[in-house]
Write an enzyme that holds these catalytic residues in place. Structure first.
Site, PDB file in Angstrom:
ATOM      1  N   CYS A 104      -0.437   4.121   2.026  1.00  0.00           N
ATOM      2  CA  CYS A 104      -0.293   3.987   3.487  1.00  0.00           C
ATOM      3  C   CYS A 104       1.155   4.262   3.911  1.00  0.00           C
ATOM      4  O   CYS A 104       1.399   4.885   4.933  1.00  0.00           O
ATOM      5  CB  CYS A 104      -0.613   2.566   3.963  1.00  0.00           C
ATOM      6  N   ASP A 105       2.103   3.760   3.132  1.00  0.00           N
ATOM      7  CA  ASP A 105       3.490   3.712   3.601  1.00  0.00           C
ATOM      8  C   ASP A 105       4.461   4.614   2.836  1.00  0.00           C
ATOM      9  O   ASP A 105       5.613   4.760   3.241  1.00  0.00           O
ATOM     10  CB  ASP A 105       4.005   2.259   3.513  1.00  0.00           C
ATOM     11  N   CYS A 160       0.825  -1.202   0.000  1.00  0.00           N
ATOM     12  CA  CYS A 160       0.000   0.000   0.000  1.00  0.00           C
ATOM     13  C   CYS A 160       0.863   1.256   0.000  1.00  0.00           C
ATOM     14  O   CYS A 160       1.289   1.729   1.056  1.00  0.00           O
ATOM     15  CB  CYS A 160      -0.935  -0.011   1.218  1.00  0.00           C
TER      16      CYS A 160
END
Ligand code: NAP
Length: 319
Positions: free
Chosen positions: A144-145, A141
């Site tokens: 997300c990261d 992701c």
């Protein structure tokens, strides 16, 4: 209309399993149809859009909307019409009888219809060190990261729209982004491929497969093999993002429903009952039955169809 068993246990009209765009649209429609849906939304409520940043292609939001905000709107709309929510995972199902059984831990819920909208989960490559390095540089992701890779070098594996989107997004943080693809042809749409190619921070590497991801405490490199020459090489990277497709979340229903060879739930070819599965009273919508479109708006559309299909089934059952 709610019924009960001889021992007084409530039989609901419908239980919806999953809470992405498909499940929540089914919830809005069944709630407005007075079916008082119970949505078992799961611990990862909201589905994949919860890990997305800006959604630019959901109709009605001309300036875009953040994925989690969009899902909050969906949920609030379903709640407004009386949908009930349980924020836990379904642990077991028995869909065989006229009354469907759905367990959340030891609690049993009964319903005449079940709408399955459990979505799909990101695939991993199965490399030796991949699982050990999740959260230490390996990710599925980027949204997300990506933030953790400011000024770093990362690689994205895959040749579809997800790989292009993630790579383009990662250039906001990383100084260099490799897209590594196993062949020369790309599955990605022309516009997204062109956007990635035009980005000076992105370098495409084709005909390469990953043999392993390297690193002790965190990712330091990728071992690659050229599919044409057989040569192996090491690429220094700080992060590895996988964008190699998804697997439908159907473990809960294993063996109960007909699926295709990739595990996606098969739904009817009857154009007036498109979400019907191989079991009467069980309907499927969203990514769990769609490996082709996989869009929030198509998932929402199929959630609407599932609600209408369930409503028709219940009408016939109750009359
Ligand atoms: P996808 O289109 O199935 O692409 C997966 C890619 O991963 C393919 O290029 C595939 O290679 C590669 N791959 C699969 N397994 C692999 C393996 N074991 N090793 C190396 N490479 C592997 O999946 P996606 O990119 O996630 O897209 C899914 C759907 O969502 C598509 O319909 C896409 O259009 C849509 N989507 C849309 C947007 C957008 O419009 N904003 C963004 C993201 C996704 P091969 O090509 O060789 O099979």
């Amino acid at each position: 209309m709610s019924h009960s068993t001889p021992n007084g246990k409530e039989i609901r009209d419908t239980i919806i399993i999953g809470s992405g765009p498909a499940g929540l649209t089914a919830a809005i429609y069944t709630a407005r149809g007075n079916l008082k849906p119970l949505v078992i939304e799961g611990y990862a409520a909201g589905g994949q859009l919860m890990t997305t940043t800006e959604v630019e292609n959901f109709p009605g939001f001309k300036d875009g909307i953040m994925g989690p905000d969009l899902m909050m709107e969906f949920r609030a709309q379903a709640e407004r019409f009386g949908a009930e929510f349980i924020t836990k995972d379904v642990t077991q199902t028995d869909l065989s009888g006229d009354v469907k059984k759905v367990w959340v831990d030891d609690e049993l819920y009964l319903a005449h219809t079940v709408i399955i909208s459990t979505g799909a989960s990101a695939n991993y490559l199965g490399l030796e060190n991949e699982q050990r390095l999740i959260g230490r540089g390996v990710s599925v992701c980027a949204t997300c990261d990506g933030f953790f890779f400011g000024g770093k070098t990362v690689a994205v594996i895959g040749g579809g729209d997800s790989a292009m989107e993630e790579a383009t997004f990662l250039t906001k943080f990383a100084q260099k982004v490799y897209i590594i693809h196993r062949r020369e042809g790309f599955r990605a749409s022309a516009i997204m491929l062109e956007r990635a190619k035009a980005n000076p921070k992105i370098e495409l590497m084709v005909n390469k497969v990953a043999l392993d991801v390297l690193g002790d405490e965190k990712v330091t490199g990728l071992l690659l093999k050229d599919t044409q020459t057989g040569d192996t090489s090491k690429l220094d990277i700080d992060g590895l993002f996988l964008a190699i497709g998804h697997t439908p979340n159907t473990k809960l229903f294993n063996g109960q429903l007909k699926t295709d060879d990739q595990g996606y739930i098969l739904t009817s070819t009857d154009k007036t009952n498109v979400t019907a599965t191989s079991i009467p009273g069980v309907f499927a919508c969203g990514d769990v039955q769609d490996h082709h479109y996989q869009q929030a708006v198509t998932a929402a559309g199929s959630g609407c169809a599932a609600a209408l299909d369930a409503e028709h089934y219940l009408e016939a059952l109750h009359n």
